[in-house]
Design an enzyme around this catalytic site. Structure first.
Site, PDB file in Angstrom:
ATOM      1  N   LYS A 211       0.586  -1.118  -0.145  1.00 39.76           N
ATOM      2  CA  LYS A 211       0.170  -0.230  -0.571  1.00 39.76           C
ATOM      3  C   LYS A 211       0.682   1.486  -0.111  1.00 39.76           C
ATOM      4  O   LYS A 211       1.893   0.999   0.262  1.00 39.76           O
ATOM      5  CB  LYS A 211      -1.234   0.050   1.283  1.00 39.76           C
ATOM      6  CG  LYS A 211      -2.170  -0.944   0.478  1.00 39.76           C
ATOM      7  CD  LYS A 211      -3.405  -1.004   1.011  1.00 39.76           C
ATOM      8  CE  LYS A 211      -4.217  -1.884   1.460  1.00 39.76           C
ATOM      9  NZ  LYS A 211      -4.965  -1.960   1.949  1.00 39.76           N
ATOM     10  N   ARG A 246      -3.247 -10.706   4.814  1.00 37.62           N
ATOM     11  CA  ARG A 246      -3.757 -10.705   3.187  1.00 37.62           C
ATOM     12  C   ARG A 246      -3.096 -10.014   2.543  1.00 37.62           C
ATOM     13  O   ARG A 246      -2.341  -8.388   2.429  1.00 37.62           O
ATOM     14  CB  ARG A 246      -4.973  -9.745   3.038  1.00 37.62           C
ATOM     15  CG  ARG A 246      -5.271  -9.352   1.752  1.00 37.62           C
ATOM     16  CD  ARG A 246      -6.975  -8.934   1.619  1.00 37.62           C
ATOM     17  NE  ARG A 246      -7.612  -9.131   0.220  1.00 37.62           N
ATOM     18  CZ  ARG A 246      -7.270  -7.984  -1.089  1.00 37.62           C
ATOM     19  NH1 ARG A 246      -6.270  -6.990  -0.520  1.00 37.62           N
ATOM     20  NH2 ARG A 246      -8.149  -7.747  -1.474  1.00 37.62           N
TER      21      ARG A 246
END
Length: 276
Positions: A211, A246
């Site tokens: 991210k 994840r």
């Protein structure tokens, strides 16, 4: 959930922030899923709609057309747990019918309340994630007085909604939603406070792989250059008791977790194997 599990990300979208366009062909997507399973992923999370900041909504029909063939083909070749990453009841139902056995809803039933009924009837596990607004607007709404408390309280409220719909708490996973309506400082505060979310009485999922805040702090403009930072965040999650990671990079993450547990004296079954 007696040891951290890896969930592999498999986006069959043209516009996801990291792997958009990589798995548009069904055979390519299935091979990626099989590879992730071989690398140690316990779940394959298949998504047909990007929910990155600024992403536009995808029509249900198109989302179903993207994910169902991949789920069917992967299920035909593997018994791995398949998760459907969707906000929509119709998509979730089609995915479950095709072989999915886990629902991952970034809106925690806010976007489509009917999704709670689908999950309750199917009696499959569901991940409820904290987010605000929609992907198109969420970064404009990233304002909190105490981000950890407010995210915790929101998730507690969404758990209550799920239970009221008939979903047992034992089937609920929670996700603080790193990067969804949060600034860099909000993301760091949530990561520092991950252990607090265990107080909700549900397994905790951490989805921080590749991210933007990792790129900002780690000097990596390209998402695929953020492996080192992604591993660092994943291991902090393991240290604080997160049960599901994840990630895009399944092999490297599984290897890092195995080494972390070995150094802690914990075996693959979660039991102590070495003297403290």
């Amino acid at each position: 959930m007696d040891r951290p599990q890896v969930m592999g990300i498999l986006n069959v979208t043209p516009d996801s922030f990291s792997d958009g366009g990589d798995h548009l062909a069904v055979d390519v997507a299935v091979q990626a899923g099989l590879r992730m399973q071989a690398e140690g992923a316990a779940f394959i999370d298949i998504g047909g709609e990007s929910t990155r900041p600024g992403a536009a909504e995808v029509p249900e029909v198109e989302e179903i057309a993207r994910v169902v063939p991949v789920i069917k083909a992967l299920r035909a070749q593997s018994d791995v747990a398949i998760s459907i990453d969707t906000r929509k009841a119709a998509v979730a139902q089609a995915a479950i019918d095709a072989g999915a056995s886990f629902v991952n809803d970034v809106s925690a039933f806010r976007f489509d309340p009917d999704l709670a009924d689908i999950v309750a009837r199917a009696q499959v596990p569901v991940c409820l994630m904290h987010s605000i607004g929609t992907p198109e607007t969420m970064q404009d709404q990233a304002h909190y007085r105490d981000v950890v408390k407010e995210v915790y309280d929101h998730l507690a409220e969404r758990i209550a909604v799920a239970e009221a719909a008939g979903i047992a708490r034992a089937l609920i996973v929670v996700d603080p939603g790193i990067g969804f309506g949060k600034t860099l400082d909000h993301n760091l505060a949530l990561i520092r406070g991950l252990a607090r979310f265990r107080g909700l009485g549900c397994p905790v999922l951490l989805g921080a792989s590749r991210k933007r805040f990792i790129g900002t702090l780690g000097g990596a403009a390209e998402a695929k250059d953020r492996l080192g930072g992604s591993i660092a965040v994943a291991l902090e999650g393991v240290r604080q008791g997160v049960q599901i990671l994840r990630v895009h990079d399944t092999f490297a993450t599984k290897q890092a977790i195995d080494l972390q547990l070995a150094m802690q004296g914990t075996g693959a079954d979660g039991q102590k194997t070495l003297r403290d």
